[in-house]
Design an enzyme around this catalytic site. Structure first.
Site, short mmCIF file in Angstrom:
data_model
loop_
_atom_site.label_atom_id
_atom_site.label_comp_id
_atom_site.label_asym_id
_atom_site.label_seq_id
_atom_site.Cartn_x
_atom_site.Cartn_y
_atom_site.Cartn_z
N LYS A 100 0.90 -0.88 0.01
CA LYS A 100 0.06 -0.05 0.29
C LYS A 100 0.78 1.68 0.23
O LYS A 100 1.65 0.66 0.43
CB LYS A 100 -0.94 0.42 1.09
C1 E4P Z 1 -7.91 0.69 4.31
O1 E4P Z 1 -6.88 0.37 3.50
C2 E4P Z 1 -7.66 1.36 5.17
O2 E4P Z 1 -6.33 2.75 5.54
C3 E4P Z 1 -8.51 2.12 6.68
O3 E4P Z 1 -9.52 1.78 5.96
C4 E4P Z 1 -8.35 3.57 6.99
O4 E4P Z 1 -9.92 3.56 7.58
P1 E4P Z 1 -9.80 4.91 8.64
O5 E4P Z 1 -10.41 5.58 8.32
O6 E4P Z 1 -11.04 4.15 9.80
O7 E4P Z 1 -8.74 4.63 9.49
#
Ligand code: E4P
Length: 224
Positions: A86
């Site tokens: 990522k």
């Molecule tokens: C996933 O890939 C993201 O990093 C995550 O869903 C972010 O979620 P949040 O907004 O609850 O931190």
């Protein structure tokens, strides 16, 4: 729909891997930090639970393209299987994505808030783009509408990049994204459970049990 679990909680991963059609796990630095444990042990434990065939998305901690690539190569080497790095959207992230495409390492471009960011990521070679639905809703945006627009733009340009909608806080957001043709979602185990729950289902099951037991007692079909 591709369902992915957004957590580093090993118990939750074990549970969902057994009971749901789980395609993999996503993490980010905040999720990893919450576990307050050794990084490599944690991500390798996740890999051991889900196996080589399911996706594991781990976010880079680097900000410069060459370093992102170096980290991605190490992560891929250590974690094997279906692995995606990522990378938060930005110039360095795009450069790294183009380099990683050449190396055959999958990229999930994350921290996406606009269709323009998503389209550029797709053109750079990202396999997934991850728009943050709830964080958009929190600032009076419409996260699901943004997802819908990204889905249609990727289709218009014949891209094979998939939308991996993220940052959900309720099942309704997931349902809406699904109805807009979103390819995949990453959710908590609580949301996973909510997606299959309904009080009328509970009532129907209780009714079947009561009627059966009224005639056959504790016998099951296996006892006949
Ligand atoms: C996933 O890939 C993201 O990093 C995550 O869903 C972010 O979620 P949040 O907004 O609850 O931190």
């Amino acid at each position: 729909m591709i369902y992915i679990l957004d957590t580093a909680d090993l118990a939750a991963i074990k549970h969902c891997n057994e009971f749901y059609p789980l395609a993999g796990v996503t993490t980010n630095p905040s999720i990893i930090a919450k576990a307050k444990t050794d990084f490599w042990k944690l991500v390798k434990d996740i890999r051991a639970i889900i196996g080589e065939d399911k996706m594991l998305h781990v976010q880079t901690t680097q900000t410069e393209a060459e370093k992102i690539v170096e980290e991605a190569k190490l992560l891929k080497k250590e974690l094997g299987g279906e692995f995606y790095v990522k990378i938060p959207i930005g110039e360095e992230g795009l450069k790294a994505t183009m380099m990683l495409k050449e190396l055959g390492i999958g990229v999930t471009m994350t921290a996406i808030f606009t269709p323009a960011q998503a389209l550029m990521s797709a053109m750079a070679g990202a396999s997934f783009v991850a728009p943050y639905v709830n964080r958009l809703d929190n600032i009076l945006g419409d996260g699901c509408e943004v997802v819908a627009e990204i889905v249609s733009q990727l289709e218009n340009y014949g891209s094979d990049c998939k939308v991996l909608a993220a940052s959900f806080k309720n099942a309704e957001q997931v349902h809406k994204c699904a109805s807009y043709g979103c390819h995949s979602v990453t959710v908590t185990d609580d949301i996973m459970k909510t997606l299959i729950s309904h009080p009328m289902t509970d009532a129907a099951i209780a009714g079947f049990e009561k009627d059966w037991k009224g005639v056959y007692g504790d016998k099951t079909i296996l006892d006949f």
